[in-house]
Design an enzyme around this catalytic site. Structure first.
Site, PDB file in Angstrom:
ATOM      1  N   GLU A 191     -19.711  17.086 -14.491  1.00  0.00           N
ATOM      2  CA  GLU A 191     -20.976  16.525 -14.995  1.00  0.00           C
ATOM      3  C   GLU A 191     -21.711  15.764 -13.888  1.00  0.00           C
ATOM      4  O   GLU A 191     -22.932  15.846 -13.753  1.00  0.00           O
ATOM      5  CB  GLU A 191     -20.694  15.564 -16.159  1.00  0.00           C
ATOM      6  CG  GLU A 191     -20.285  16.280 -17.430  1.00  0.00           C
ATOM      7  CD  GLU A 191     -19.701  15.322 -18.453  1.00  0.00           C
ATOM      8  OE1 GLU A 191     -20.360  15.077 -19.471  1.00  0.00           O
ATOM      9  OE2 GLU A 191     -18.596  14.813 -18.211  1.00  0.00           O
ATOM     10  N   ASP A 229     -21.456  16.320 -10.633  1.00  0.00           N
ATOM     11  CA  ASP A 229     -22.013  17.293  -9.689  1.00  0.00           C
ATOM     12  C   ASP A 229     -23.308  17.896 -10.215  1.00  0.00           C
ATOM     13  O   ASP A 229     -24.240  18.179  -9.455  1.00  0.00           O
ATOM     14  CB  ASP A 229     -21.007  18.425  -9.425  1.00  0.00           C
ATOM     15  CG  ASP A 229     -19.811  17.927  -8.635  1.00  0.00           C
ATOM     16  OD1 ASP A 229     -19.913  16.820  -8.063  1.00  0.00           O
ATOM     17  OD2 ASP A 229     -18.786  18.621  -8.625  1.00  0.00           O
ATOM     18  N   LYS A 259      -5.244  -9.109   2.807  1.00  0.00           N
ATOM     19  CA  LYS A 259      -5.882  -9.008   4.129  1.00  0.00           C
ATOM     20  C   LYS A 259      -5.839  -7.540   4.545  1.00  0.00           C
ATOM     21  O   LYS A 259      -4.785  -6.996   4.860  1.00  0.00           O
ATOM     22  CB  LYS A 259      -5.150  -9.876   5.135  1.00  0.00           C
ATOM     23  CG  LYS A 259      -5.839  -9.939   6.474  1.00  0.00           C
ATOM     24  CD  LYS A 259      -5.215 -11.002   7.366  1.00  0.00           C
ATOM     25  CE  LYS A 259      -6.013 -11.199   8.634  1.00  0.00           C
ATOM     26  NZ  LYS A 259      -6.140  -9.994   9.433  1.00  0.00           N
ATOM     27  N   ARG A 297     -18.244  -5.940  13.850  1.00  0.00           N
ATOM     28  CA  ARG A 297     -18.068  -7.333  14.246  1.00  0.00           C
ATOM     29  C   ARG A 297     -18.346  -7.514  15.743  1.00  0.00           C
ATOM     30  O   ARG A 297     -18.896  -8.521  16.159  1.00  0.00           O
ATOM     31  CB  ARG A 297     -16.625  -7.747  13.922  1.00  0.00           C
ATOM     32  CG  ARG A 297     -16.283  -9.125  14.377  1.00  0.00           C
ATOM     33  CD  ARG A 297     -14.890  -9.509  13.890  1.00  0.00           C
ATOM     34  NE  ARG A 297     -14.603 -10.866  14.262  1.00  0.00           N
ATOM     35  CZ  ARG A 297     -14.069 -11.231  15.414  1.00  0.00           C
ATOM     36  NH1 ARG A 297     -13.763 -10.321  16.310  1.00  0.00           N
ATOM     37  NH2 ARG A 297     -13.845 -12.500  15.671  1.00  0.00           N
ATOM     38  N   CYS A 339      22.294  25.740  11.092  1.00  0.00           N
ATOM     39  CA  CYS A 339      23.619  26.316  11.259  1.00  0.00           C
ATOM     40  C   CYS A 339      23.770  27.251  10.068  1.00  0.00           C
ATOM     41  O   CYS A 339      23.612  26.834   8.928  1.00  0.00           O
ATOM     42  CB  CYS A 339      24.656  25.204  11.210  1.00  0.00           C
ATOM     43  SG  CYS A 339      26.301  25.798  10.821  1.00  0.00           S
ATOM     44  N   CYS A 390      30.705  26.020   7.268  1.00  0.00           N
ATOM     45  CA  CYS A 390      30.681  24.868   8.177  1.00  0.00           C
ATOM     46  C   CYS A 390      31.100  23.625   7.379  1.00  0.00           C
ATOM     47  O   CYS A 390      30.498  23.316   6.346  1.00  0.00           O
ATOM     48  CB  CYS A 390      29.275  24.688   8.741  1.00  0.00           C
ATOM     49  SG  CYS A 390      29.049  23.131   9.601  1.00  0.00           S
TER      50      CYS A 390
HETATM   51  S1  IVH Z   1     -12.574 -13.496   5.203  1.00  0.00           S
HETATM   52  C1  IVH Z   1     -14.583 -16.415   8.443  1.00  0.00           C
HETATM   53  N1  IVH Z   1     -11.107 -11.909   3.793  1.00  0.00           N
HETATM   54  O1  IVH Z   1      -9.428 -10.410   8.978  1.00  0.00           O
HETATM   55  C2  IVH Z   1     -13.693 -15.288   8.354  1.00  0.00           C
HETATM   56  N2  IVH Z   1     -11.257 -11.502   6.115  1.00  0.00           N
HETATM   57  O2  IVH Z   1      -8.754 -12.358  11.474  1.00  0.00           O
HETATM   58  C3  IVH Z   1     -13.843 -14.688   7.019  1.00  0.00           C
HETATM   59  N3  IVH Z   1     -10.032  -9.542   6.879  1.00  0.00           N
HETATM   60  O3  IVH Z   1     -12.335 -10.826  10.836  1.00  0.00           O
HETATM   61  C4  IVH Z   1     -12.977 -13.543   6.858  1.00  0.00           C
HETATM   62  N4  IVH Z   1      -9.244  -8.968   4.912  1.00  0.00           N
HETATM   63  O4  IVH Z   1     -12.225  -8.801   9.326  1.00  0.00           O
HETATM   64  C5  IVH Z   1     -11.559 -12.200   5.015  1.00  0.00           C
HETATM   65  N5  IVH Z   1      -9.846 -10.565   2.383  1.00  0.00           N
HETATM   66  C6  IVH Z   1     -10.308 -10.849   3.607  1.00  0.00           C
HETATM   67  C7  IVH Z   1      -9.978 -10.077   4.733  1.00  0.00           C
HETATM   68  C8  IVH Z   1     -10.474 -10.441   5.985  1.00  0.00           C
HETATM   69  C9  IVH Z   1      -9.287  -8.664   6.203  1.00  0.00           C
HETATM   70  C10 IVH Z   1     -10.270  -9.509   8.336  1.00  0.00           C
HETATM   71  C11 IVH Z   1     -11.657  -9.899   8.719  1.00  0.00           C
HETATM   72  C12 IVH Z   1     -11.518 -10.992   9.732  1.00  0.00           C
HETATM   73  C13 IVH Z   1     -10.090 -10.909  10.125  1.00  0.00           C
HETATM   74  C14 IVH Z   1      -9.576 -12.303  10.418  1.00  0.00           C
END
Ligand code: IVH
Length: 678
Positions: A37, A39, A116, A137, A436, A441
């Site tokens: 749908e 698509d 993270k 960044r 083998c 064996c």
């Molecule tokens: S907050 C002021 N939240 O980890 C910094 N960063 O070494 C705010 N990263 O440069 C970052 N997961 O690219 C934030 N849930 C998360 C993240 C995250 C990965 C990265 C981010 C940052 C680096 C920090």
């Protein structure tokens, strides 16, 4: 075609609808229409735009992938620097951070805890609700303009969802949210990473070392077509300028999600440092199950006012820290490479390592897969190597540390004969493994018996590798069928086999004769027939005699059974050696057919799918599975909208949360028993 007001309206409606479905699919992971749908909607929009090109706008969902970039990247200065986070590695450091926050604020802050993501940090700018710029960044102050690639990532909306927020009646005017900068992490999910690397391997291109490098490489690609094909994703984790009317990070994230941005669902608001560390701990073992890589957790003070009071250094905000998980990879020395002979004769090189600790266990062996892999990774005996625990339980050697080479390392050469029986090794065209081919064996014999007695198969307790080796050595068994003809007096002659253990072993052997047919089918080791295929076969063809008579077509017509399995089953029954094996099993009265199943009305769980999580008090996992299946139900390993019940025992895992999210019924042990009427 002339763009009449009706066409114009239809185009606008289609865009709104497609954007909404993109949101449901990519951001909420909860589509409400089928791919077909969807698509069809896109197709209709494409056709209208093709006929009335004057209606095309750059934010139309059809216009994600633009032209290739020429002349390199433009540098863009970040209005607010993109800082990084201070790293911590222990819970104690989290408590220390909390004490520092309390000291500086004079009160107890709340924290937001997030995963993270291991990817590439980007900044996105929306003006009047439209995506106008995407930047990497870079060095934190100046990044590269990668808008062309950012637009090609499907989970990034080109237009923010204004109507939806209006409907949800926010306290502040929607206009406040239309001119914003958000920051997040572009990631390459594990599945995409593997697909991309497989493709590169086929094309003889260098492989990406990990998903983060792959995401970075893709974002810096000049051609957005390539980006679109690589399955990148994003998680938005910050708005560097507080949104007007918002006082906390948590509320901000929830609102960003409402206007169409992809915010990770596992964000948690915590009241105390204990809650923070508990949440971080809970992710340590679970992180491997995520479809993308995370290398830790991020802990942020929730209140903007408090964040401001705490301020930043030139490198890091003082109001947030990263908690890094212990490494999944460590280095150690590769002392030797030995060869293991598998059940079917496959030779697997195994690394013997200087023992090293890796996420909780001591590792002294790791797999090297096959000779080609060793050559491809240029792994040599004496190398310092990276080892890693992947999804599998067995760790693997990832790569050598070239910088640590002394010149004394020795490249590996596959010998020409089997290390156990010395027969010549062969390799078939198109296969990577050396084999083998000597069925007798001793290593293969041992592996086949180990396979036969394992828990998923005949489940004969007390027949471990050492006892099997003793039995072979004493010439009491030559293959697994001999197990059923073992005599008490002979067993008693073996070392460390006293009355009691012999009794237990004979009991276990006796008990195994009545186990389910599909287990026997799996145990006898038909090539490519794993436990799942064995179940499917036994369900449709309910005795060994019928299976022997079944044709390739009969077998391959069973759903989920492919031609390779079907051919292998047919071949198995053509081999007189195998027929002899079956004859001996039959003589020993091993069960070779499916028990008569309960009639439909006695199989109340027919058509119902269950997922198990946590531990039940009354039954083991295996027992629970058998119970459900005997009543007609099915047990699946992952939760989806099609799951009928998630049975949650003690300490349930992430499947429980997923069930809650999807609105799937979760039942505890008591409710489960009621359902089964036991
Ligand atoms: S907050 C002021 N939240 O980890 C910094 N960063 O070494 C705010 N990263 O440069 C970052 N997961 O690219 C934030 N849930 C998360 C993240 C995250 C990965 C990265 C981010 C940052 C680096 C920090």
């Amino acid at each position: 075609m002339h763009a009449t007001p009706e066409i114009k309206k239809r185009v606008e409606d289609l865009r709104r609808e497609i954007n909404h479905h993109n949101y449901r699919y990519y951001v909420l992971n909860d589509p409400v229409i089928s791919d077909y749908e969807y698509d069809m909607l896109v197709k209709e929009l494409e056709e209208l735009e093709e006929h009335c090109p004057e209606l095309i706008t750059s934010d139309s969902p059809t216009q994600r992938v633009g032209a290739e970039l020429t002349g390199g990247f433009v540098h863009i200065e970040h209005k607010i620097p993109m800082l990084s986070l201070e790293n911590t590695y222990s819970k104690e450091e989290i408590f220390e951070f909390d004490r520092r926050m309390q000291r500086e604020l004079g009160s107890k802050p709340k924290y937001v805890v997030e995963l993270k993501f291991d990817g590439v940090a980007v900044s996105l700018i929306y003006k009047k609700g439209k995506l106008v710029q995407g930047t990497t960044r870079g060095n934190g102050f100046v990044g590269d303009d990668v808008t062309h690639n950012i637009r090609a990532i499907k989970s990034i909306p080109l237009t923010l969802l204004t109507e939806k927020v209006r409907a949800e009646a926010l306290t502040y005017p929607i206009e406040n949210l239309m001119n914003i900068e958000v920051r997040g992490e572009v990631i390459m999910p594990k599945g995409s990473f593997e697909r991309v690397n497989r493709k590169r391997e086929r094309e003889n291109k260098p492989l990406f070392a990990n998903p983060r490098n792959a995401a970075a490489g893709t974002l810096k690609h000049l051609d957005p077509q390539v980006t679109a094909s690589r399955g990148l994703d994003i998680f938005i984790h910050t708005a560097p300028v507080p949104l007007k009317g918002y006082n906390t990070h948590y509320d901000t994230l929830m609102t960003l999600k409402k206007i169409g941005l992809k915010v990770n669902p596992d964000v948690k608001l915590c009241e105390s440092a204990e809650e923070v560390t508990n949440y971080c701990d809970s992710w340590e073992p679970r992180r491997r199950d995520l479809p993308y890589e995370v290398d830790g957790m991020v802990i942020k003070v929730n209140s903007f006012e408090q964040q401001q009071k705490l301020g930043s250094t030139t490198k890091n905000p003082r109001w947030a820290i990263a908690y890094k998980f212990p490494a999944l990879q460590v280095t150690t020395k590769l002392e030797n490479i030995i060869l293991q002979v598998g059940r079917t004769g496959t030779i697997t090189p195994v690394a013997i390592l200087t023992p090293v600790k890796l996420s909780g266990s001591t590792i002294s062996r790791a797999t090297l897969h096959n000779a080609d892999e060793i050559a491809r990774k240029d792994i040599r005996v004496g190398d310092t190597v990276f080892i890693e625990k992947g999804g599998e339980v067995i760790p693997e050697v990832v790569k050598p540390v070239i910088e640590k080479r002394t010149g004394k390392e020795k490249p590996f050469k596959m010998p020409s004969t089997c290390p156990v029986c010395e027969s010549k090794l062969v390799r078939y065209e198109g296969e990577v493994a050396w084999r083998c081919e000597n069925m007798r064996c001793p290593a293969q014999v041992q592996r086949r018996i180990e396979h036969f007695v394992q828990r998923n198969a005949m489940d004969i307790e007390g027949l471990g590798g050492k006892v099997i080796a003793q039995l072979i050595e004493a010439r009491l068994i030559k293959d697994f069928t001999d197990i059923y003809y073992l005599k008490r007096e002979n067993l008693l002659k073996l070392e460390r086999m006293a009355d009691k253990s012999v009794d237990n072993l004979l009991d276990a052997i006796e008990k195994s004769k009545t186990c389910d047919f599909h287990r026997v089918l799996f145990a006898i080791g038909i090539r490519y027939v794993g436990i799942h295929a064995a179940k499917l076969l036994a369900e449709k063809i309910n005795s060994i005699d019928k299976l022997k008579e079944a044709s390739f077509e009969d077998i391959s017509s069973i759903p989920e059974i492919g031609p390779v399995v079907a051919q292998s089953v047919v071949d198995f029954f053509k081999d007189p050696k195998n027929l002899k094996v079956l004859k001996k099993l039959r003589k020993a009265e091993v069960n070779l057919k499916t028990a008569v199943v309960a009639p439909f009305r006695m199989r109340p769980l027919t058509g119902k799918t269950f997922v198990l999580t946590g531990t039940l008090v009354s039954f083991t996992r295996d027992e629970t599975t058998r119970l459900i299946e005997s009543l007609g139900g099915r047990v699946s390993s992952s939760v989806s909208k099609k799951t009928d019940y998630v049975v949650a025992g003690e300490s349930p895992g992430s499947k429980y949360d997923k069930a809650q999210k999807l609105g799937v019924s979760t039942i505890d042990e008591k409710e489960f028993k009621e359902l089964l009427k036991i």
